[in-house]
Scaffold this motif. Sequence first.
Motif, PDB file in Angstrom:
ATOM      1  N   TRP A   1      -4.559  -2.092  10.729  1.00 17.98           N
ATOM      2  CA  TRP A   1      -3.932  -1.218   9.740  1.00 17.98           C
ATOM      3  C   TRP A   1      -4.382   0.224   9.957  1.00 17.98           C
ATOM      4  O   TRP A   1      -5.489   0.470  10.448  1.00 17.98           O
ATOM      5  CB  TRP A   1      -4.409  -1.611   8.348  1.00 17.98           C
TER       6      TRP A   1
ATOM      7  N   ILE B   1      -8.891  -2.623   9.386  1.00 16.70           N
ATOM      8  CA  ILE B   1      -8.452  -1.242   9.176  1.00 16.70           C
ATOM      9  C   ILE B   1      -9.195  -0.323  10.148  1.00 16.70           C
ATOM     10  O   ILE B   1     -10.432  -0.308  10.173  1.00 16.70           O
ATOM     11  CB  ILE B   1      -8.723  -0.795   7.728  1.00 16.70           C
TER      12      ILE B   1
ATOM     13  N   TYR C   1      -9.273   1.709  -0.527  1.00 19.11           N
ATOM     14  CA  TYR C   1      -7.976   2.205  -0.083  1.00 19.11           C
ATOM     15  C   TYR C   1      -6.807   1.688  -0.902  1.00 19.11           C
ATOM     16  O   TYR C   1      -5.672   1.971  -0.594  1.00 19.11           O
ATOM     17  CB  TYR C   1      -7.771   1.793   1.384  1.00 19.11           C
TER      18      TYR C   1
ATOM     19  N   PHE D   1      -4.808   3.557   7.433  1.00 23.60           N
ATOM     20  CA  PHE D   1      -4.740   4.062   6.058  1.00 23.60           C
ATOM     21  C   PHE D   1      -4.982   5.571   6.050  1.00 23.60           C
ATOM     22  O   PHE D   1      -6.003   6.039   6.558  1.00 23.60           O
ATOM     23  CB  PHE D   1      -5.772   3.359   5.160  1.00 23.60           C
TER      24      PHE D   1
ATOM     25  N   TYR E   1       0.844  -1.210   0.000  1.00 28.12           N
ATOM     26  CA  TYR E   1       0.000   0.000   0.000  1.00 28.12           C
ATOM     27  C   TYR E   1       0.870   1.247   0.000  1.00 28.12           C
ATOM     28  O   TYR E   1       0.715   2.135   0.818  1.00 28.12           O
ATOM     29  CB  TYR E   1      -0.950  -0.033   1.204  1.00 28.12           C
TER      30      TYR E   1
ATOM     31  N   GLY F   1      -0.869   2.773   3.396  1.00 32.23           N
ATOM     32  CA  GLY F   1      -1.264   1.856   4.464  1.00 32.23           C
ATOM     33  C   GLY F   1      -0.078   1.483   5.350  1.00 32.23           C
ATOM     34  O   GLY F   1       1.013   1.203   4.859  1.00 32.23           O
TER      35      GLY F   1
END
Length: 760
Positions: A751, A676, A636, A753, A617, A643
């Motif tokens: 995660w 996320i 995303y 983002f 990412y 990320g």
Amino acid sequence: MTLIALLTACFKEKKANTAPSIIPIPSEQVITKGVFVLSSATKLTYDDSLKSVANFFKSYVENGSNIQLNTSSKNSIQFKIDASISNNEAYQLKITKDKILISAKSQKGAFYAFQSLRQLLPVDFEKSKAFNETHIAIQCLEIKDAPQFKYRGMHLDVGRHFFSVDFIKKYINLMAMLKMNTFHWHLTEDQGWRIEIKKYPKLQEIAAFRNETLIGHHNNLPHQFDGKKYGGYYTQEEIKDVVKYASERQITIIPEIEMPGHSQAAIAAYSELGCSGKQIEVATKWGVFNEVYCPKESTFKFLEDVIDEVVALFPGKYIHIGGDEAPKTNWKNCDYCQKLIRKEGLKDEHGLQSYFIARMEKYINSKGKQIIGWDEILEGGLAPNATVMSWRGTSGAIQAAKEGHDVILTPGSHCYFDHYQSDNENEPLAIGGFLPLEKVYAFDPIPEELNEQEAIYVLGAQGNVWTEYMQTEKQVEYMAFPRVVALSEVLWSSPENKNYTDFINRLEQYQKRLDQLDVNYANHMYSVKGELKNTEGNLTYQLNATSSTYPIYYSIDDTEPSKLYSNPIAVDSFMNIKAIIRDSDDKNLGSIFEQKINLHKGVGAKITIDKEPHPAYNAGGKTALINGISGNNKRYGDKEWLGFSGEDVEITIEFEAPTNINTITTRFFNANGQWIYPPKEINLQLKLEDGRAISTSKKTENNDSLLVDFSVNISQFYPEDKNLKATELKITIPSYGIIPEGKQGTGNKPWTFIDEITIK
Ligand code: ACM
Ligand code: ZN
């Protein structure tokens, strides 16, 4: 005679300089002079052992045209065994004026020669009687060809959505055309069991059907359902038919029977297979579920019985036993499981998973078969003869190869064809991620961490098609094509023959063949892509397209694209760029590309981040956070979102000159089903021109929406300082923490983002 001469002349005029556009590109290919004219005056001969392939070719020609191959005449096509060819899958194809000679060591090579020859014929041959001329000239050439990797696979999940036998055959046929040789048939899932097992009728009655299905994306809360019963399964007769169909196309099928996880459907049918024995239902939404097989003797008996019936249906060497995403929660709370751990002297629940897999491996080996498992089977110790399918990146492949086990590469980064392939906002709904064609093409299945000796264990790679978000066969085609076309070249062709531009030119031809075969491939050939470039403070926006055949037209002020694009566009104000590709008749190809560029005070500044974003990412790099371009509103995986996996992140933005700052806004992705989470709080620090440093912290809004906005108005915190001028902004973004109980991925690090940081 005259007709042939005429045709030959025409052909020369039209095609003499056109290189053949075979995919995957052959190892060696030399164009020679002249043409071979295929007609009803062409004779077909073959060595006995190549009869079925030769007949396959004959049917192909005779179905697609009115040409009937003869047994006696002036020119000929010969299928010959050549024992001197070393590789079973290799072939030679020599086309001279009066003969097409196909040499191979085995049926496999001869079949691949046919697939290459097929691509030298007009695409009309793909459709019944669509080629309606009597003769076709084929360029004389010589091909020597052999595969790079011996495992060239495609997977299909029929558990999440169920697809007809006809479609499975179509999928297999399309794979065979690309010289792929393995079909990984993912037959059992939480949401449906799809293979008839005669000894356990409730697998058909109960496990094959779910009561309803989630509507829309799993990230969209609250979840909604369609209320419709859904399901189906393949009978053993149907499976035999598919196996035979595949084998005629030199494709081996690997059936996957998942264990110990992804087994909720089976446990719904036979509740005693689970730890609690509680009655549960076939899953109706996507994800990872706690219901896993309990390693009781009766469970092993069930699985062995299932394997007995599976082994009898699939003649290939491998049975895939899954092994992925098996939560250990139920095993932790189960007396039987805990006793078994102690009795067997296992370390923990991972040891128990390893015990489970090793025990099933022993049984499967006793049937003369080998197991393949997803890379989780490495946890707690690898079963002695197992082949590992590495999906969570490549570390599983590296570890397994270093331990001397065969591996197949299917990393999410390059092989998950359920990810988005375009960052176009109106792409059909997909699970997430971003895997454009070019990235698939660039894949190297051999991880660089492996030395030459270890690399021998890499059998090849596979594209995975998980179907949570593919309700129809057309959607499966859309996601698989053209990415599988790129993958076929990764797997078959030599790296030195690979060239993306050349591939795209050949793909443009290949897509015409797919049109004839009624394949709903994603056509991003004529979609425009854009990129903002910063060359020493000079901002320009570059447009390009996958195919370079036609020109791009653009506008910068939200109007119809009208200017012919030739050079990067200078960016010096707010712009709304629109662009389209038009053919020579001025007809729009593809759809309009649109990009807003919001020049704010951060654009062009210097940015540093104390951690590298996760490589999967990080497509846009750190400047993606201050380039004036926001990420996709729905997902995303594009090049604007960055990320980070479970880490606290500190971002520093240094301005070229002291800059007056009023507001700082950004946003975070919030998709708990995919682990996320937005941060709970953010800290901002400004270094001022006068040497002072000021700072403030602000909590983010805690809500269920997919995008969590964050905005700070500096003057609210420092109302006495109206004209603060900053030289540097530091943003500290702590990770959310640990995924709470009751959510997907409980106990793991989530995660973070982050999108554009807009400074005004
Ligand atoms: C997988 O994608 N769960 C193997
Ligand atoms: Zn148990």
